[in-house]
Enzyme design. Structure first.
Site, mmCIF file in Angstrom:
data_model
loop_
_atom_site.group_PDB
_atom_site.id
_atom_site.type_symbol
_atom_site.label_atom_id
_atom_site.label_comp_id
_atom_site.label_asym_id
_atom_site.label_seq_id
_atom_site.Cartn_x
_atom_site.Cartn_y
_atom_site.Cartn_z
ATOM 1 N N CYS A 230 -2.310 -9.162 -2.955
ATOM 2 C CA CYS A 230 -1.493 -7.441 -2.062
ATOM 3 C C CYS A 230 -2.683 -6.517 -2.161
ATOM 4 C CB CYS A 230 -0.420 -7.044 -2.864
ATOM 5 S SG CYS A 230 -0.321 -6.953 -5.063
ATOM 6 N N ALA A 232 -4.047 -5.053 -5.162
ATOM 7 C CA ALA A 232 -4.332 -5.047 -6.366
ATOM 8 C C ALA A 232 -4.710 -6.521 -6.879
ATOM 9 C CB ALA A 232 -4.051 -3.814 -6.684
ATOM 10 N N GLY A 235 0.831 -5.642 -8.674
ATOM 11 C CA GLY A 235 2.110 -4.820 -8.475
ATOM 12 C C GLY A 235 3.031 -6.423 -7.365
ATOM 13 N N GLN A 274 3.670 -3.976 -11.925
ATOM 14 C CA GLN A 274 3.240 -2.523 -12.196
ATOM 15 C C GLN A 274 3.783 -1.294 -12.290
ATOM 16 O OE1 GLN A 274 -0.113 -0.038 -11.150
ATOM 17 N NE2 GLN A 274 -0.099 -2.354 -13.350
#
Ligand code: PTR
Ligand code: PTR
Length: 311
Positions: A230, A232, A235, A274
């Site tokens: 995604c 980062a 999450g 996350q």
């Protein structure tokens, strides 16, 4: 699954939130030394999202560069259901790391790339444009030429058939690139069904690509790792992989354990999942799946029923 429904009913939303908080408070299960090296810092999209040394994906060092630094990419191996290294969870590539990303795809013999973010969301760049966007286009990334052969559109996702040409060896390979477009920037999908369809499509494609492209595959069962990213790489990536693991287990032995799955995942990719609603979404999606597939009777509980404070 019935137990899972009981678990959610008993704990209610608040209890699930607490369960997630407990997981979140656990300290990371290792060190981040490679991610922190000065020469590697520029290769991390977020300075607070690093990868654990024990599970990081190492690139083959380039002979014209220092070994210590040229083998680094912000990417982690993660186990799947009864499959070690089923996934590589990684950040959205940065222009500086496009070449490294394609090296990793090549070296790990990746067949499928799953992207669960859009390149720009709410006016912010979440991920670099690391593959050619339009059909017929070719771009070069370090040692690789990547051509977008053709694109198939679905309601919630887009599948690009890519060809990667290794300019060092003259070999060419095919990779499927999935772009999931309807995950809201913050939070989680309203209904799980689109996500469940997406997951089924990816799973089938990994199986069929393995059969047709590597008919004599001698590596681990299930084939090479699926790359999931995604922005980062923690999450939405964590949410997608948690669901995939839980559903595979459900299909196999009829039970799920979301908490242990996430805890285990976090020992390989720190901070996976996350937000608490991503965590809660995993519960909802598994239950929706169980109902869809007839493993569970249709809803005997409503969302509002879960709003009331527990205990
Ligand atoms: N890391 C952020 C924080 O600690 O507040 C949380 C966050 C979560 C930020 C998701 C951005 C997010 O959006 P996206 O998943 O769309 O990148
Ligand atoms: N430092 C970033 C933040 O706090 O917003 C880290 C971050 C960004 C964390 C995005 C998670 C994010 O979401 P995802 O892993 O889904 O891309």
């Amino acid at each position: 699954v019935q137990d899972l429904v009981q678990h959610v009913k008993r704990k209610k939303k608040k209890g699930i939130y607490q369960e997630y908080e407990e997981i979140r408070k656990e300290p990371p299960a290792g060190t981040f030394d490679y991610s922190k090296k000065v020469s590697n810092q520029i290769k991390n999209r977020y300075s607070d999202v690093l990868c654990l040394d024990q599970s990081r994906v190492r690139l083959c060092p380039l002979n014209n560069e220092d070994d210590e630094t040229s083998d680094y990419i912000n990417a982690s191996f993660m186990d799947g259901y009864k499959r070690s290294n089923a996934y590589i969870a990684t950040q959205g590539p940065l222009p500086k790391t496009f070449g490294d990303f394609w090296r990793m795809v090549w070296e790990q013999m990746v067949l499928i790339i799953v992207m669960t973010t859009r390149v720009v969301e709410r006016g912010r760049v979440k991920c670099g444009q690391y593959w050619p966007l339009e059909a017929g286009r070719t771009e070069d990334y370090g040692y690789f030429l990547v051509r977008n052969v053709h694109i198939e559109m679905f309601q919630d996702f887009k599948l690009s058939y890519l060809e990667i040409f290794n300019t060092q060896t003259g070999e060419c390979r095919e990779v499927s690139h999935y772009l999931y477009m309807s995950w809201p920037d913050f939070g989680v999908p309203k209904s799980a069904s689109a996500m469940l369809d997406f997951r089924a499509h990816v799973k089938q494609r990994q199986e069929s690509s393995l059969r047709t492209l590597y008919p004599d595959w001698m590596g681990p069962p299930g084939g090479p790792p699926v790359v999931v990213h995604c922005s980062a790489g923690i999450g939405r990536t964590g949410t997608f992989c948690t669901l995939d693991i839980c559903l595979s287990r459900l299909e196999d032995i009829g039970t799920v354990d979301i908490k242990q799955t996430v805890r285990r995942m976090r020992t390989q990719r720190a901070f996976s999942i996350q937000t608490w609603d991503q965590y809660y979404f995993c519960y909802k999606a598994v239950i929706e799946y169980a109902q869809q597939t007839g493993l569970l009777q249709p809803v005997e509980w409503s969302d509002t029923e879960l709003e009331t404070d527990s205990e």
